[in-house]
Design a protein around this motif. Structure first.
Motif, PDB file in Angstrom:
ATOM      1  N   ASN A 154       5.827   4.018  -0.346  1.00 46.13           N
ATOM      2  CA  ASN A 154       5.313   2.697  -0.689  1.00 46.13           C
ATOM      3  C   ASN A 154       5.730   1.706   0.391  1.00 46.13           C
ATOM      4  O   ASN A 154       6.914   1.612   0.731  1.00 46.13           O
ATOM      5  N   LEU A 155       4.763   0.966   0.907  1.00 49.87           N
ATOM      6  CA  LEU A 155       5.019   0.041   2.004  1.00 49.87           C
ATOM      7  C   LEU A 155       4.718  -1.392   1.598  1.00 49.87           C
ATOM      8  O   LEU A 155       3.722  -1.657   0.915  1.00 49.87           O
ATOM      9  N   HIS A 156       5.583  -2.285   2.022  1.00 53.25           N
ATOM     10  CA  HIS A 156       5.380  -3.720   1.813  1.00 53.25           C
ATOM     11  C   HIS A 156       5.421  -4.386   3.185  1.00 53.25           C
ATOM     12  O   HIS A 156       6.423  -4.309   3.892  1.00 53.25           O
ATOM     13  N   ARG A 157       4.298  -5.008   3.558  1.00 53.17           N
ATOM     14  CA  ARG A 157       4.182  -5.631   4.879  1.00 53.17           C
ATOM     15  C   ARG A 157       4.090  -7.146   4.734  1.00 53.17           C
ATOM     16  O   ARG A 157       3.306  -7.659   3.932  1.00 53.17           O
ATOM     17  N   ARG A 161       7.057  -7.794   9.366  1.00 53.62           N
ATOM     18  CA  ARG A 161       8.132  -6.997   8.766  1.00 53.62           C
ATOM     19  C   ARG A 161       7.516  -5.954   7.838  1.00 53.62           C
ATOM     20  O   ARG A 161       6.663  -6.285   7.009  1.00 53.62           O
ATOM     21  N   ILE A 162       7.970  -4.724   7.961  1.00 54.20           N
ATOM     22  CA  ILE A 162       7.487  -3.643   7.100  1.00 54.20           C
ATOM     23  C   ILE A 162       8.680  -2.970   6.445  1.00 54.20           C
ATOM     24  O   ILE A 162       9.615  -2.542   7.118  1.00 54.20           O
ATOM     25  N   GLN A 163       8.635  -2.916   5.118  1.00 49.72           N
ATOM     26  CA  GLN A 163       9.658  -2.218   4.358  1.00 49.72           C
ATOM     27  C   GLN A 163       9.028  -0.993   3.703  1.00 49.72           C
ATOM     28  O   GLN A 163       7.946  -1.088   3.115  1.00 49.72           O
ATOM     29  N   TYR A 171       0.840  -1.182   0.000  1.00 52.38           N
ATOM     30  CA  TYR A 171       0.000   0.000   0.000  1.00 52.38           C
ATOM     31  C   TYR A 171       0.885   1.245   0.000  1.00 52.38           C
ATOM     32  O   TYR A 171       2.085   1.184   0.265  1.00 52.38           O
ATOM     33  N   THR A 172       0.287   2.376  -0.332  1.00 45.90           N
ATOM     34  CA  THR A 172       0.997   3.643  -0.406  1.00 45.90           C
ATOM     35  C   THR A 172       0.352   4.642   0.536  1.00 45.90           C
ATOM     36  O   THR A 172      -0.880   4.706   0.642  1.00 45.90           O
TER      37      THR A 172
END
Length: 216
Positions: A127-130, A163-165, A117-118
């Protein structure tokens, strides 16, 4: 840098500035619904030796890993590692991101293995990747209240990793790792991220039921 490159670079910077300048985002979170307590034991009308003998191959053929067994004490320990979605309820997330290109809506369960999601954190688009992963350890206890009956009790320990990047439109990146743990019929909360609220996680009960269904 030649003139054409300068022009392209200036245009790219202007585009990013335009997109960021009119951007907005939102996020809302719904906690898991209250669940009835999961049944973690059952009684089988067979001797403990017979139930034990059938349980070992049944558990080994499924997706569980048998870590250790002690027939004298009536204990088998198995584990599961992987996608938590079927076994853990972490509520639901709804989010949106709007800029000059339009609006993107995001809806995903808090226990989904992967979510992208953004969000807009002025002046940056992020921009996030969980990612979520479950390591579950289950103790299975075999007791013999009478010579012809066996009571099987399942106690699970959930270790849930998040984990969140994050990657911003200026190229900056960051990551975060959080871990919580809870037992059968328990619950735990991830710490809040910035101004957002904590994320609550509870077991669905399926892990315990899947184990019990394999033992007859």
């Amino acid at each position: 840098m030649n003139k054409s490159n300068i022009t392209r670079t200036a245009g790219a910077i202007a585009l990013v500035a335009t997109l960021a300048g009119c951007a907005s985002s939102s996020m809302s979170y719904t906690e898991p619904a209250v669940r009835q307590k999961t049944t973690i034991s059952k009684t089988i009308n067979r001797s403990r030796d017979a139930v034990w003998a059938a349980a070992v191959p049944a558990l080994g053929k499924d997706f569980f890993v048998i870590n250790n067994m002690d027939k004298a004490s009536g204990l088998i320990n198995v584990s599961y590692s992987g996608d938590p979605h079927s076994f853990v309820d972490c509520g639901h997330v709804s989010a949106s991101f709007t800029n000059a290109r339009g609006t993107q809506n995001y809806d995903f369960d808090g226990s989904d293995k992967d979510a992208n999601y953004t969000q807009f954190k002025s002046p940056l688009l992020i921009n996030l990747h969980r990612q979520m992963n479950l390591d579950g350890r289950i103790n299975i206890i075999f007791e013999q209240p009478t010579p012809d009956t066996t009571t099987v009790t399942v106690n699970a320990r959930y270790v849930l990793e998040r984990r969140i990047q994050a990657r911003a439109n200026n190229g900056a990146g960051d990551s975060r790792r959080d871990e919580i743990s809870f037992s059968s019929n328990g619950r735990a909360e991830y710490p809040a991220l910035g101004a957002s609220q904590t994320t609550v996680c509870v077991p669905t009960g399926r892990l315990e039921q899947d184990v019990l269904q394999l033992i007859n």
